[in-house]
Design a protein around this motif. Structure first.
Motif, PDB file in Angstrom:
ATOM      1  N   VAL A   1      -0.477  -0.712   9.119  1.00  0.00           N
ATOM      2  CA  VAL A   1       0.895  -1.014   9.524  1.00  0.00           C
ATOM      3  C   VAL A   1       1.354  -2.263   8.769  1.00  0.00           C
ATOM      4  O   VAL A   1       0.555  -3.145   8.462  1.00  0.00           O
ATOM      5  CB  VAL A   1       1.006  -1.251  11.043  1.00  0.00           C
ATOM      6  CG1 VAL A   1       0.765   0.027  11.810  1.00  0.00           C
ATOM      7  CG2 VAL A   1       0.061  -2.334  11.517  1.00  0.00           C
ATOM      8  N   PRO A   2       2.656  -2.336   8.470  1.00  0.00           N
ATOM      9  CA  PRO A   2       3.173  -3.540   7.815  1.00  0.00           C
ATOM     10  C   PRO A   2       3.282  -4.700   8.799  1.00  0.00           C
ATOM     11  O   PRO A   2       3.718  -4.524   9.929  1.00  0.00           O
ATOM     12  CB  PRO A   2       4.564  -3.125   7.329  1.00  0.00           C
ATOM     13  CG  PRO A   2       4.701  -1.677   7.602  1.00  0.00           C
ATOM     14  CD  PRO A   2       3.628  -1.269   8.540  1.00  0.00           C
TER      15      PRO A   2
ATOM     16  N   LEU B   1       4.299  -9.801   4.933  1.00  0.00           N
ATOM     17  CA  LEU B   1       3.031 -10.464   4.637  1.00  0.00           C
ATOM     18  C   LEU B   1       1.966  -9.513   4.098  1.00  0.00           C
ATOM     19  O   LEU B   1       0.963  -9.959   3.557  1.00  0.00           O
ATOM     20  CB  LEU B   1       2.503 -11.167   5.888  1.00  0.00           C
ATOM     21  CG  LEU B   1       3.408 -12.255   6.462  1.00  0.00           C
ATOM     22  CD1 LEU B   1       2.821 -12.813   7.743  1.00  0.00           C
ATOM     23  CD2 LEU B   1       3.655 -13.349   5.455  1.00  0.00           C
ATOM     24  N   GLY B   2       2.153  -8.230   4.287  1.00  0.00           N
ATOM     25  CA  GLY B   2       1.176  -7.248   3.821  1.00  0.00           C
ATOM     26  C   GLY B   2       0.903  -6.219   4.893  1.00  0.00           C
ATOM     27  O   GLY B   2       1.554  -6.181   5.933  1.00  0.00           O
ATOM     28  N   THR B   3      -0.074  -5.369   4.635  1.00  0.00           N
ATOM     29  CA  THR B   3      -0.451  -4.356   5.617  1.00  0.00           C
ATOM     30  C   THR B   3      -1.767  -4.762   6.263  1.00  0.00           C
ATOM     31  O   THR B   3      -2.601  -5.430   5.650  1.00  0.00           O
ATOM     32  CB  THR B   3      -0.605  -2.963   4.976  1.00  0.00           C
ATOM     33  OG1 THR B   3      -1.594  -3.037   3.953  1.00  0.00           O
ATOM     34  CG2 THR B   3       0.711  -2.474   4.402  1.00  0.00           C
ATOM     35  N   ILE B   4      -1.928  -4.344   7.504  1.00  0.00           N
ATOM     36  CA  ILE B   4      -3.176  -4.587   8.220  1.00  0.00           C
ATOM     37  C   ILE B   4      -3.708  -3.254   8.729  1.00  0.00           C
ATOM     38  O   ILE B   4      -2.929  -2.384   9.125  1.00  0.00           O
ATOM     39  CB  ILE B   4      -2.983  -5.568   9.395  1.00  0.00           C
ATOM     40  CG1 ILE B   4      -1.814  -5.153  10.270  1.00  0.00           C
ATOM     41  CG2 ILE B   4      -2.786  -6.975   8.899  1.00  0.00           C
ATOM     42  CD1 ILE B   4      -1.638  -5.981  11.498  1.00  0.00           C
ATOM     43  N   PRO B   5      -5.005  -3.040   8.675  1.00  0.00           N
ATOM     44  CA  PRO B   5      -5.563  -1.789   9.198  1.00  0.00           C
ATOM     45  C   PRO B   5      -5.191  -1.617  10.665  1.00  0.00           C
ATOM     46  O   PRO B   5      -5.174  -2.582  11.427  1.00  0.00           O
ATOM     47  CB  PRO B   5      -7.072  -1.959   9.030  1.00  0.00           C
ATOM     48  CG  PRO B   5      -7.219  -3.008   7.986  1.00  0.00           C
ATOM     49  CD  PRO B   5      -6.036  -3.909   8.127  1.00  0.00           C
ATOM     50  N   TYR B   6      -4.898  -0.391  11.040  1.00  0.00           N
ATOM     51  CA  TYR B   6      -4.451  -0.098  12.389  1.00  0.00           C
ATOM     52  C   TYR B   6      -5.443   0.845  13.058  1.00  0.00           C
ATOM     53  O   TYR B   6      -5.909   1.802  12.445  1.00  0.00           O
ATOM     54  CB  TYR B   6      -3.065   0.541  12.330  1.00  0.00           C
ATOM     55  CG  TYR B   6      -2.298   0.469  13.621  1.00  0.00           C
ATOM     56  CD1 TYR B   6      -1.913  -0.741  14.154  1.00  0.00           C
ATOM     57  CD2 TYR B   6      -1.951   1.619  14.306  1.00  0.00           C
ATOM     58  CE1 TYR B   6      -1.204  -0.815  15.336  1.00  0.00           C
ATOM     59  CE2 TYR B   6      -1.239   1.569  15.489  1.00  0.00           C
ATOM     60  CZ  TYR B   6      -0.865   0.350  15.995  1.00  0.00           C
ATOM     61  OH  TYR B   6      -0.166   0.277  17.162  1.00  0.00           O
ATOM     62  N   MET B   7      -5.772   0.564  14.286  1.00  0.00           N
ATOM     63  CA  MET B   7      -6.767   1.355  15.005  1.00  0.00           C
ATOM     64  C   MET B   7      -6.152   2.639  15.548  1.00  0.00           C
ATOM     65  O   MET B   7      -5.068   2.622  16.119  1.00  0.00           O
ATOM     66  CB  MET B   7      -7.359   0.536  16.144  1.00  0.00           C
ATOM     67  CG  MET B   7      -8.556   1.188  16.810  1.00  0.00           C
ATOM     68  SD  MET B   7      -9.346   0.108  18.007  1.00  0.00           S
ATOM     69  CE  MET B   7     -10.177  -1.021  16.920  1.00  0.00           C
TER      70      MET B   7
ATOM     71  N   TYR C   1       6.060  -9.468  13.555  1.00  0.00           N
ATOM     72  CA  TYR C   1       6.416  -8.099  13.912  1.00  0.00           C
ATOM     73  C   TYR C   1       5.462  -7.138  13.233  1.00  0.00           C
ATOM     74  O   TYR C   1       5.060  -7.359  12.102  1.00  0.00           O
ATOM     75  CB  TYR C   1       7.850  -7.773  13.456  1.00  0.00           C
ATOM     76  CG  TYR C   1       8.867  -8.730  13.995  1.00  0.00           C
ATOM     77  CD1 TYR C   1       9.411  -8.555  15.255  1.00  0.00           C
ATOM     78  CD2 TYR C   1       9.263  -9.838  13.250  1.00  0.00           C
ATOM     79  CE1 TYR C   1      10.330  -9.462  15.759  1.00  0.00           C
ATOM     80  CE2 TYR C   1      10.187 -10.743  13.751  1.00  0.00           C
ATOM     81  CZ  TYR C   1      10.712 -10.550  14.995  1.00  0.00           C
ATOM     82  OH  TYR C   1      11.617 -11.439  15.495  1.00  0.00           O
ATOM     83  N   ILE C   2       5.111  -6.107  13.944  1.00  0.00           N
ATOM     84  CA  ILE C   2       4.290  -5.037  13.386  1.00  0.00           C
ATOM     85  C   ILE C   2       5.132  -3.774  13.424  1.00  0.00           C
ATOM     86  O   ILE C   2       5.509  -3.312  14.498  1.00  0.00           O
ATOM     87  CB  ILE C   2       2.983  -4.857  14.183  1.00  0.00           C
ATOM     88  CG1 ILE C   2       2.151  -6.123  14.078  1.00  0.00           C
ATOM     89  CG2 ILE C   2       2.217  -3.650  13.679  1.00  0.00           C
ATOM     90  CD1 ILE C   2       0.910  -6.129  14.905  1.00  0.00           C
ATOM     91  N   ASP C   3       5.440  -3.251  12.245  1.00  0.00           N
ATOM     92  CA  ASP C   3       6.221  -2.020  12.157  1.00  0.00           C
ATOM     93  C   ASP C   3       5.312  -0.820  12.403  1.00  0.00           C
ATOM     94  O   ASP C   3       4.085  -0.918  12.275  1.00  0.00           O
ATOM     95  CB  ASP C   3       6.879  -1.913  10.780  1.00  0.00           C
ATOM     96  CG  ASP C   3       8.030  -2.893  10.606  1.00  0.00           C
ATOM     97  OD1 ASP C   3       8.574  -3.356  11.622  1.00  0.00           O
ATOM     98  OD2 ASP C   3       8.383  -3.190   9.449  1.00  0.00           O
ATOM     99  N   PRO C   4       5.889   0.334  12.720  1.00  0.00           N
ATOM    100  CA  PRO C   4       5.066   1.538  12.910  1.00  0.00           C
ATOM    101  C   PRO C   4       4.377   1.946  11.608  1.00  0.00           C
ATOM    102  O   PRO C   4       4.847   1.591  10.518  1.00  0.00           O
ATOM    103  CB  PRO C   4       6.077   2.611  13.336  1.00  0.00           C
ATOM    104  CG  PRO C   4       7.349   1.909  13.622  1.00  0.00           C
ATOM    105  CD  PRO C   4       7.292   0.572  12.984  1.00  0.00           C
TER     106      PRO C   4
END
Length: 148
Positions: free
Chosen positions: A107-108, A134-140, A87-90
């Motif tokens: 995003v988380p 799991l952590g945050t990932i850069p979001y475009m 899941y990718i949260d806002p």
């Protein structure tokens, strides 16, 4: 003015002036360029399968990365950790807030994992299904930027 040499021998080389110019600046056939921004945004969206319901996700992109690395077992194969979904949260902050605070627009990322035991000696162990951060990932951004 273009200069060419009439001989390859340095002693007999003479300069000739060429009066006609060839221009490659203008072409008769114009190629249509693809929308590079749209390609980049689509690639990002396809990798995360944004807008796709979890039950409709294909085995590609981020889902495939998880599927290729799970299940994880211990050395005796007693405990198994399975990947069920992600899941990718806002985003927590807006683009403007990230720029003002010097933060990464991200995003988380959470995964739904299942831990169970295959060893009959551990019959009192209950299967656990849990969302794991799991952590945050850069979001475009909508303009195709990734920044931090």
């Amino acid at each position: 003015m273009f200069i060419s040499f009439s001989s390859t021998n340095p002693e007999t080389m003479s300069l000739q002036h060429i009066s006609e110019r060839i221009s490659f600046a203008s072409t008769k056939k114009r190629l249509e360029y693809p929308d590079f921004l749209e390609i980049q945004l689509k690639s990002f969206k396809d990798f995360f399968q944004l807008g796709t319901a979890p039950e409709n996700r294909k085995n590609e992109g981020l889902y495939r990365v998880f599927a290729e690395n799970f299940p994880i077992t211990d050395t005796r194969n007693n405990f198994v950790l399975e990947f069920l979904d992600y899941y990718i949260d806002p985003p927590r902050y807006s683009i403007e807030e990230c720029l003002e605070r010097g933060l990464t627009y991200s995003v988380p990322l959470k995964a739904k994992l299942k831990l169970y035991c295959t060893d009959p000696e551990h019959e009192d162990f209950d299967t656990v299904v849990q969302d794991v951060y799991l952590g945050t990932i850069p979001y475009m951004t909508p303009r195709g930027y990734l920044f931090n």
